[in-house]
Design a protein around this motif. Structure first.
Motif, PDB file in Angstrom:
ATOM      1  N   LYS A  55      33.521  87.644 -59.097  1.00  0.00           N
ATOM      2  CA  LYS A  55      33.582  88.758 -58.146  1.00  0.00           C
ATOM      3  C   LYS A  55      32.231  89.434 -57.987  1.00  0.00           C
ATOM      4  CE  LYS A  55      38.481  90.000 -58.564  1.00  0.00           C
ATOM      5  NZ  LYS A  55      39.456  91.054 -58.954  1.00  0.00           N
ATOM      6  N   THR A  56      31.498  89.587 -59.104  1.00  0.00           N
ATOM      7  CA  THR A  56      30.193  90.234 -59.005  1.00  0.00           C
ATOM      8  C   THR A  56      29.226  89.397 -58.176  1.00  0.00           C
ATOM      9  OG1 THR A  56      29.476  89.232 -61.098  1.00  0.00           O
ATOM     10  CG2 THR A  56      30.450  91.420 -61.215  1.00  0.00           C
ATOM     11  N   LEU A  57      29.328  88.071 -58.315  1.00  0.00           N
ATOM     12  CA  LEU A  57      28.460  87.197 -57.533  1.00  0.00           C
ATOM     13  C   LEU A  57      28.825  87.252 -56.056  1.00  0.00           C
ATOM     14  CD1 LEU A  57      26.151  85.192 -57.598  1.00  0.00           C
ATOM     15  CD2 LEU A  57      27.779  83.371 -58.071  1.00  0.00           C
ATOM     16  N   LEU A  58      30.122  87.252 -55.762  1.00  0.00           N
ATOM     17  CA  LEU A  58      30.567  87.356 -54.370  1.00  0.00           C
ATOM     18  C   LEU A  58      30.132  88.690 -53.763  1.00  0.00           C
ATOM     19  CD1 LEU A  58      34.153  85.817 -54.658  1.00  0.00           C
ATOM     20  CD2 LEU A  58      32.228  84.873 -53.363  1.00  0.00           C
ATOM     21  N   ALA A  59      30.232  89.758 -54.553  1.00  0.00           N
ATOM     22  CA  ALA A  59      29.826  91.082 -54.064  1.00  0.00           C
ATOM     23  C   ALA A  59      28.334  91.109 -53.763  1.00  0.00           C
ATOM     24  CB  ALA A  59      30.178  92.148 -55.096  1.00  0.00           C
ATOM     25  N   GLN A  60      27.547  90.454 -54.622  1.00  0.00           N
ATOM     26  CA  GLN A  60      26.110  90.398 -54.397  1.00  0.00           C
ATOM     27  C   GLN A  60      25.796  89.606 -53.135  1.00  0.00           C
ATOM     28  OE1 GLN A  60      23.274  89.648 -57.747  1.00  0.00           O
ATOM     29  NE2 GLN A  60      22.687  87.848 -56.557  1.00  0.00           N
ATOM     30  N   ARG A  61      26.500  88.485 -52.945  1.00  0.00           N
ATOM     31  CA  ARG A  61      26.284  87.674 -51.732  1.00  0.00           C
ATOM     32  C   ARG A  61      26.606  88.492 -50.477  1.00  0.00           C
ATOM     33  NH1 ARG A  61      28.781  81.608 -52.828  1.00  0.00           N
ATOM     34  NH2 ARG A  61      27.173  80.877 -54.265  1.00  0.00           N
ATOM     35  N   GLU A  62      27.700  89.245 -50.538  1.00  0.00           N
ATOM     36  CA  GLU A  62      28.099  90.049 -49.379  1.00  0.00           C
ATOM     37  C   GLU A  62      27.055  91.123 -49.093  1.00  0.00           C
ATOM     38  OE1 GLU A  62      31.790  92.932 -47.948  1.00  0.00           O
ATOM     39  OE2 GLU A  62      32.084  91.541 -49.617  1.00  0.00           O
ATOM     40  N   LYS A  63      26.532  91.737 -50.149  1.00  0.00           N
ATOM     41  CA  LYS A  63      25.510  92.763 -49.983  1.00  0.00           C
ATOM     42  C   LYS A  63      24.248  92.176 -49.358  1.00  0.00           C
ATOM     43  CE  LYS A  63      23.019  96.275 -52.665  1.00  0.00           C
ATOM     44  NZ  LYS A  63      22.807  96.847 -54.024  1.00  0.00           N
ATOM     45  N   GLU A  64      23.860  90.983 -49.834  1.00  0.00           N
ATOM     46  CA  GLU A  64      22.677  90.322 -49.286  1.00  0.00           C
ATOM     47  C   GLU A  64      22.887  89.941 -47.828  1.00  0.00           C
ATOM     48  OE1 GLU A  64      22.158  87.079 -51.931  1.00  0.00           O
ATOM     49  OE2 GLU A  64      21.133  88.258 -53.481  1.00  0.00           O
ATOM     50  N   ALA A  65      24.112  89.487 -47.494  1.00  0.00           N
ATOM     51  CA  ALA A  65      24.422  89.111 -46.110  1.00  0.00           C
ATOM     52  C   ALA A  65      24.345  90.336 -45.198  1.00  0.00           C
ATOM     53  CB  ALA A  65      25.807  88.478 -46.038  1.00  0.00           C
ATOM     54  N   GLN A  66      24.868  91.470 -45.683  1.00  0.00           N
ATOM     55  CA  GLN A  66      24.817  92.695 -44.893  1.00  0.00           C
ATOM     56  C   GLN A  66      23.379  93.142 -44.674  1.00  0.00           C
ATOM     57  OE1 GLN A  66      27.261  95.401 -47.128  1.00  0.00           O
ATOM     58  NE2 GLN A  66      29.177  94.622 -46.275  1.00  0.00           N
ATOM     59  N   LEU A  67      22.573  93.043 -45.724  1.00  0.00           N
ATOM     60  CA  LEU A  67      21.163  93.426 -45.609  1.00  0.00           C
ATOM     61  C   LEU A  67      20.440  92.522 -44.623  1.00  0.00           C
ATOM     62  CD1 LEU A  67      18.794  95.153 -46.575  1.00  0.00           C
ATOM     63  CD2 LEU A  67      18.458  93.526 -48.453  1.00  0.00           C
ATOM     64  N   ALA A  68      20.714  91.220 -44.706  1.00  0.00           N
ATOM     65  CA  ALA A  68      20.086  90.271 -43.788  1.00  0.00           C
ATOM     66  C   ALA A  68      20.489  90.567 -42.348  1.00  0.00           C
ATOM     67  CB  ALA A  68      20.476  88.844 -44.166  1.00  0.00           C
ATOM     68  N   ALA A  69      21.763  90.932 -42.155  1.00  0.00           N
ATOM     69  CA  ALA A  69      22.248  91.259 -40.816  1.00  0.00           C
ATOM     70  C   ALA A  69      21.551  92.507 -40.271  1.00  0.00           C
ATOM     71  CB  ALA A  69      23.757  91.459 -40.845  1.00  0.00           C
TER      72      ALA A  69
END
Length: 480
Positions: free
Chosen positions: A447-461
């Motif tokens: 879950k922590t890895l998925l949360a980090q990926r989502e955060k990075e995706a949002q930042l990239a967006a």
């Protein structure tokens, strides 16, 4: 020594061959049918298929390997790591056939291959050891008696092996019998030997190891320490050198202790002495690995040496060309083992084809690699694809460069530990240096890895949206 056979595969086979070629030594590769088109086969001067895909029918067939070396008139055999690298009988057979084994003598392998024999060998050298029993047992009643003497929690460990197999932490007396039976069963299955030993469990431990090298002229050197506390299933994933917590005084004490361990078994060649360190920075002898380690690059980078070259020179009977006072720590190095494993599925192996496989490059980045685009990941062997190493003047810079290198490492077709590596590099516990071998259990979940990926995706967006908005503000001249 004009020709050596490398009894291994993948990145370590290429790593050894690269240095051998630099020294003007011809190389022989051996390969299984599954590795017929592997890069290490093409890299060698000569290559011979030694059997079907399963390692028991190929890379573990010491008789075939020796036979091949003799047929091709090789002078020596370098075992790499894994497979036959710590097999005393193989080392002995190599010598009996008039070949040089690039590694320690069979005696040293046998002594250090048994955790209890190793402890007995170093006991007279006044090296700190974790409190526990000094003999292998299979008797539950005796185990209970020992546990009551040293106090819970305790650690049950298989005498004949490592890699986390046959290992159990027991917190309470009522759990001892069941955990003892499981440890013995697992040890029998993995090593054919169910004997275990009992020792005090060190809470909040760090795994610190010292790289050593000894020649046949009485010289033994240490090449500083490696921090190897980021582990999953008791196996290392991230290593660095030097450790963030060792003082110069403690570093020297551990280095000298490692040299004494090597001298205790008349060691020759490259080896690693492993220690546990508790929260108060007390260190205890754990074991010695009688071979080149996976993580050797971080040590050779900060020490400015080629450990494989030193191995080969020692195997030729030469004296080490360095003295301890010649060695200085130069910067900081970090290594990530890039496994074809799924960090979102308990690090289980990920099988498939490398549809896209592009390595990062640039100053301070090194990749010891054994695969290429289009290759399948064999199910028969360890799933490590490569070792990604970064080097910089400071720890902070080396970690930042590792994050950048991970981002530029392209893998499509299988899951890898690259996202986990990115997670580690960004975690405060790691960057602060305040971590131990429980890092994965304490800080990591899918879950922590998925949360980090989502955060990075949002930042990239958001970054992409900002660039788009800025682009729209620009004056657009009509075409003429």
């Amino acid at each position: 020594m004009k020709k050596i056979l490398v009894a291994n595969r993948g990145e370590i086979a290429i790593r050894v061959m690269r240095t051998a070629k630099k020294m003007g030594i011809r190389t022989v590769a051996v390969f299984s049918e599954a590795d017929r088109h592997a890069p290490h086969v093409r890299y060698a001067d000569e290559a011979v298929c030694i059997g079907p895909a399963p390692s028991a029918e190929s890379y573990l067939r010491g008789d075939k390997i020796i036979e091949t070396a003799l047929e091709l008139k090789a002078d020596a055999i370098h075992p790499g790591y894994g497979f036959l690298s710590e097999n005393a009988d193989f080392a002995q057979a190599v010598g009996k056939n008039g070949l040089v084994f690039v590694g320690p003598k069979p005696h040293a392998i046998r002594v250090m291959g048994s955790k209890l024999a190793a402890k007995e060998a170093v006991a007279k050298y006044d090296i700190p050891m974790v409190p526990g029993i000094d003999e292998a047992i299979t008797d539950v009643a005796k185990a209970l008696s020992v546990a009551q003497q040293i106090g819970f929690p305790i650690l049950i460990k298989a005498s004949a092996g490592g890699g986390g197999k046959g290992m159990r932490v027991v917190e309470r007396e009522e759990d001892l019998e069941a955990q003892m039976e499981r440890a013995i069963s697992e040890a029998v299955s993995a090593f054919g030997d169910g004997s275990v030993f009992i020792e005090k469990y060190v809470s909040s431990p760090r795994h610190i190891e010292i790289q050593v090298m000894a020649d046949t002229h009485g010289n033994t050197l240490h090449f500083f320490e490696r921090e190897c506390s980021i582990q999953r299933r008791h196996q290392k994933v991230v290593e660095e050198a030097p450790s963030a917590v060792l003082t110069p005084t403690l570093r020297e004490a551990m280095g000298q202790a490692a040299i004494k361990v090597a001298q205790a078994c008349d060691y020759v060649g490259a080896g690693t002495v492993e220690f546990l360190m508790d929260a108060q920075h007390n260190f205890y002898f754990l074991e010695m690995n009688t071979r080149l380690q996976v993580e050797h690059p971080v040590s050779e980078i900060i020490a400015g040496v080629d450990l494989v070259e030193l191995q080969l020179r020692v195997a030729r009977g030469e004296a080490l060309p360095l003295k301890q006072q010649d060695l200085k720590i130069m910067g900081h190095a970090v290594e990530l083992r890039v496994y074809a494993e799924d960090p979102l599925n308990d690090f289980l192996p990920s099988v498939g084809t490398l549809e896209r496989y592009r390595l990062p490059s640039g100053p301070g980045i090194r990749v010891d690699n054994g695969f290429e685009e289009g290759m399948d990941i064999p199910i028969y062997y360890d799933p490590m694809l490569s070792k990604l190493i970064t080097h910089a003047p400071t720890r902070e810079a080396a970690i930042a460069l590792m994050s950048e290198a991970i981002a530029n490492y392209e893998v499509v077709g299988v899951e890898t530990t690259l996202p986990f590596g990115a997670f580690v590099m960004q975690h405060e516990a790691f960057t602060s240096g305040n971590f131990d071998t429980h890092f994965v259990n304490d800080h990591y979940t899918p879950k922590t890895l998925l949360a980090q990926r989502e955060k990075e995706a949002q930042l990239a967006a958001k970054v992409a949206l900002w660039h788009y908005a800025e682009d729209q503000k620009k004056l657009r001249l009509p075409k003429t």
